[in-house]
Write a protein that holds these residues in place. Structure first.
Motif, PDB file in Angstrom:
ATOM      1  N   THR A 202       4.340  33.951  21.162  1.00  0.00           N
ATOM      2  CA  THR A 202       3.001  33.572  20.688  1.00  0.00           C
ATOM      3  C   THR A 202       2.318  32.645  21.682  1.00  0.00           C
ATOM      4  O   THR A 202       1.106  32.720  21.899  1.00  0.00           O
ATOM      5  CB  THR A 202       3.105  32.876  19.312  1.00  0.00           C
ATOM      6  N   TYR A 203       3.103  31.759  22.293  1.00  0.00           N
ATOM      7  CA  TYR A 203       2.544  30.848  23.307  1.00  0.00           C
ATOM      8  C   TYR A 203       2.012  31.638  24.500  1.00  0.00           C
ATOM      9  O   TYR A 203       0.942  31.331  25.039  1.00  0.00           O
ATOM     10  CB  TYR A 203       3.613  29.863  23.757  1.00  0.00           C
ATOM     11  N   PHE A 204       2.756  32.675  24.906  1.00  0.00           N
ATOM     12  CA  PHE A 204       2.275  33.524  26.003  1.00  0.00           C
ATOM     13  C   PHE A 204       0.987  34.245  25.597  1.00  0.00           C
ATOM     14  O   PHE A 204       0.039  34.319  26.382  1.00  0.00           O
ATOM     15  CB  PHE A 204       3.342  34.548  26.392  1.00  0.00           C
ATOM     16  N   GLU A 205       0.966  34.766  24.373  1.00  0.00           N
ATOM     17  CA  GLU A 205      -0.192  35.547  23.913  1.00  0.00           C
ATOM     18  C   GLU A 205      -1.430  34.689  23.698  1.00  0.00           C
ATOM     19  O   GLU A 205      -2.527  35.037  24.155  1.00  0.00           O
ATOM     20  CB  GLU A 205       0.173  36.260  22.588  1.00  0.00           C
ATOM     21  N   LEU A 206      -1.261  33.542  22.991  1.00  0.00           N
ATOM     22  CA  LEU A 206      -2.411  32.709  22.625  1.00  0.00           C
ATOM     23  C   LEU A 206      -2.642  31.551  23.583  1.00  0.00           C
ATOM     24  O   LEU A 206      -3.769  31.272  23.970  1.00  0.00           O
ATOM     25  CB  LEU A 206      -2.226  32.167  21.198  1.00  0.00           C
ATOM     26  N   GLY A 207      -1.551  30.868  23.951  1.00  0.00           N
ATOM     27  CA  GLY A 207      -1.704  29.697  24.811  1.00  0.00           C
ATOM     28  C   GLY A 207      -2.035  30.044  26.246  1.00  0.00           C
ATOM     29  O   GLY A 207      -2.832  29.360  26.897  1.00  0.00           O
ATOM     30  N   LEU A 335       0.764  24.378  14.223  1.00  0.00           N
ATOM     31  CA  LEU A 335      -0.313  25.185  14.796  1.00  0.00           C
ATOM     32  C   LEU A 335      -1.434  25.424  13.787  1.00  0.00           C
ATOM     33  O   LEU A 335      -2.616  25.438  14.151  1.00  0.00           O
ATOM     34  CB  LEU A 335       0.252  26.523  15.289  1.00  0.00           C
ATOM     35  N   GLU A 336      -1.064  25.583  12.514  1.00  0.00           N
ATOM     36  CA  GLU A 336      -2.093  25.735  11.468  1.00  0.00           C
ATOM     37  C   GLU A 336      -2.941  24.469  11.349  1.00  0.00           C
ATOM     38  O   GLU A 336      -4.163  24.537  11.192  1.00  0.00           O
ATOM     39  CB  GLU A 336      -1.427  26.048  10.126  1.00  0.00           C
ATOM     40  N   ALA A 337      -2.268  23.299  11.418  1.00  0.00           N
ATOM     41  CA  ALA A 337      -2.992  22.030  11.338  1.00  0.00           C
ATOM     42  C   ALA A 337      -3.927  21.865  12.525  1.00  0.00           C
ATOM     43  O   ALA A 337      -5.065  21.380  12.382  1.00  0.00           O
ATOM     44  CB  ALA A 337      -2.002  20.869  11.281  1.00  0.00           C
ATOM     45  N   ALA A 338      -3.471  22.272  13.713  1.00  0.00           N
ATOM     46  CA  ALA A 338      -4.314  22.187  14.901  1.00  0.00           C
ATOM     47  C   ALA A 338      -5.527  23.101  14.773  1.00  0.00           C
ATOM     48  O   ALA A 338      -6.651  22.726  15.136  1.00  0.00           O
ATOM     49  CB  ALA A 338      -3.506  22.544  16.142  1.00  0.00           C
ATOM     50  N   THR A 346      -5.509  27.634  22.888  1.00  0.00           N
ATOM     51  CA  THR A 346      -5.222  27.750  24.318  1.00  0.00           C
ATOM     52  C   THR A 346      -5.064  26.383  24.978  1.00  0.00           C
ATOM     53  O   THR A 346      -4.715  26.314  26.158  1.00  0.00           O
ATOM     54  CB  THR A 346      -6.350  28.519  25.037  1.00  0.00           C
ATOM     55  N   SER A 347      -5.311  25.288  24.240  1.00  0.00           N
ATOM     56  CA  SER A 347      -5.248  23.947  24.829  1.00  0.00           C
ATOM     57  C   SER A 347      -3.810  23.417  24.845  1.00  0.00           C
ATOM     58  O   SER A 347      -2.985  23.774  24.005  1.00  0.00           O
ATOM     59  CB  SER A 347      -6.137  22.976  24.050  1.00  0.00           C
ATOM     60  N   ILE A 348      -3.547  22.528  25.798  1.00  0.00           N
ATOM     61  CA  ILE A 348      -2.219  21.926  25.921  1.00  0.00           C
ATOM     62  C   ILE A 348      -1.906  21.066  24.712  1.00  0.00           C
ATOM     63  O   ILE A 348      -0.782  21.088  24.187  1.00  0.00           O
ATOM     64  CB  ILE A 348      -2.145  21.073  27.217  1.00  0.00           C
ATOM     65  N   GLU A 349      -2.886  20.304  24.239  1.00  0.00           N
ATOM     66  CA  GLU A 349      -2.671  19.387  23.121  1.00  0.00           C
ATOM     67  C   GLU A 349      -2.184  20.113  21.874  1.00  0.00           C
ATOM     68  O   GLU A 349      -1.393  19.580  21.102  1.00  0.00           O
ATOM     69  CB  GLU A 349      -3.962  18.624  22.812  1.00  0.00           C
ATOM     70  N   CYS A 350      -2.672  21.310  21.687  1.00  0.00           N
ATOM     71  CA  CYS A 350      -2.302  22.083  20.504  1.00  0.00           C
ATOM     72  C   CYS A 350      -0.817  22.429  20.499  1.00  0.00           C
ATOM     73  O   CYS A 350      -0.177  22.458  19.441  1.00  0.00           O
ATOM     74  CB  CYS A 350      -3.145  23.349  20.443  1.00  0.00           C
ATOM     75  N   TRP A 351      -0.242  22.659  21.666  1.00  0.00           N
ATOM     76  CA  TRP A 351       1.140  23.127  21.772  1.00  0.00           C
ATOM     77  C   TRP A 351       2.134  22.025  22.142  1.00  0.00           C
ATOM     78  O   TRP A 351       3.351  22.256  22.090  1.00  0.00           O
ATOM     79  CB  TRP A 351       1.229  24.234  22.824  1.00  0.00           C
TER      80      TRP A 351
END
Length: 380
Positions: A202-207, A335-338, A346-351
């Motif tokens: 998911t990180y590859f797909e969205l982030g 991730l839902e909260a973010a 796609t932001s670093i802070e989110c992940w």
């Protein structure tokens, strides 16, 4: 839920029989799993049965290895045995998508079922219980005819006498700090493993905005790396112990600490790079050194409790399985909260917290193992 019962079953019936039953159950369940939209309930039952059956596997493996493998071969034996799941994951990542594309999703279940049944036949044909004390491997491991760990009266035809089962020291197992050192590290290992296995795609797909279809064979590298590092750790641990370069306790603590601390640093680095290649490198380093750390905590069951290795493994692996439930679910909530806070996925802070939580757990677990783990036998 089946980890501890699996350890008990291996203790009472023998790991060889329980392992065979486990493989046959999940293999046959896969073969008859219905991929029909109108049979969702049957699919849920099938998944339940596969989970129950596979919960028996690791306690059985550790019971068998504790009975057959002498102390100076334990690290590489456990590492080689368990590294198969990483090699399987790597092979699955490479082969199964194409199988689904050309043969349909049902083909995956049939292939896995066929492999499991073939393995079961080989296991039935060539495996045996260490019932005779004169067998060199059984004698070296300390599990001969008169001291095989068992827990009820049982007639052994070849021995011609009765063997008394020993009482399982549940209280000592539950309140032992060395056992908790194993449990805590098993929890952390599986928390990091399940989070990366479930959320890295998911990180590859969205982030990173990168389709997995475009990654080719690179997506299997982290799991193949685990296979290499797991066996490297096992060989290194046995070398340090047999050459008397370090005691068993110091060897376990050294490899566990190196594995978990480096894995933590690599996890912290993942969200710092926006380059897919560096993400693959960091995740490969993280998973590889986590696998190296298994030569510390994952072999320690047989050091401290060789007679009850399957049961202790069942307790420990229950914590590991719960870590998967907690880690995967918590990551989804993060991730839902973010997303609810209008943060871009796609932001670093989110992940960042997705990878920092397992990193901090790795550091905590390594210190806990340093403080409380031992390589000495604590259960007679």
């Amino acid at each position: 839920m089946s980890q501890v019962p699996g350890g008990l079953a291996a203790q009472y019936v023998g790991g060889r029989r329980v392992l065979l039953f486990s493989f046959l159950l999940w293999s046959l369940t896969c073969a008859f799993a219905p991929l029909d939209a109108g049979k969702v309930n049957m699919m849920v039952v099938a998944r339940f049965l596969v989970g129950v059956a596979q919960g028996f596997i690791f306690p059985s493996i550790h019971t068998i290895l504790a009975q057959w493998v002498p102390p100076h071969e334990r690290s590489r034996s456990v590492s080689l045995t368990t590294s198969g799941m990483y090699l399987g994951a790597a092979g699955g990542m490479l082969v199964l998508p194409s199988l689904v594309k050309y043969k349909g999703p049902q083909s995956v279940f049939m292939v896995e079922s066929a492999l499991g049944i073939m393995w079961s036949f080989l296991w039935f044909r060539f495996s045996s219980d260490p019932v005779r004390s004169e067998h060199p491997k059984a004698a070296a491991a300390g599990f001969g005819e008169h001291n095989l760990p068992v827990s009820r009266e049982k007639k052994i035809p070849s021995a011609g006498n009765l063997r008394r089962f020993t009482k399982i020291p549940w209280k000592k197992i539950i309140f032992s700090l060395p056992i908790w050192a194993i449990v805590v590290n098993n929890f952390t290992f599986h928390y990091a493993l399940y989070v990366l296995m479930n959320w890295l795609p998911t990180y590859f797909e969205l982030g990173l905005q990168l389709s997995l279809q475009d990654m080719g064979s690179s997506k299997m590298i982290p799991y193949f790396n685990m296979f290499i590092f797991s066996n490297t750790g096992g060989i290194l641990a046995d070398h340090l112990i047999t050459r008397r370069l370090l005691s068993v306790t110091k060897t376990r603590k050294l490899l566990n600490t190196i594995g978990f601390v480096i894995a933590a640093l690599a996890l912290m680095a993942i969200p710092l790079f926006r380059n897919p290649s560096w993400t693959v490198i960091c995740s490969s380093i993280s998973l590889g050194f986590l696998a190296l750390g298994r030569a510390g905590f994952a072999v320690n069951h047989m050091d401290v409790a060789p007679r009850y290795a399957g049961i202790v493994m069942g307790v420990s692996n229950t914590a590991g399985t719960l870590a998967g439930i907690v880690g995967v679910g918590l990551t989804g909530r993060i991730l839902e909260a973010a997303k609810s806070a209008d943060m871009d996925l796609t932001s670093i802070e989110c992940w960042k917290n997705v990878f920092l939580i397992p990193a901090y757990l790795c550091i905590f677990s390594s210190f806990f193992f340093l403080l409380f783990a031992t390589g000495e036998k604590i259960f007679e």
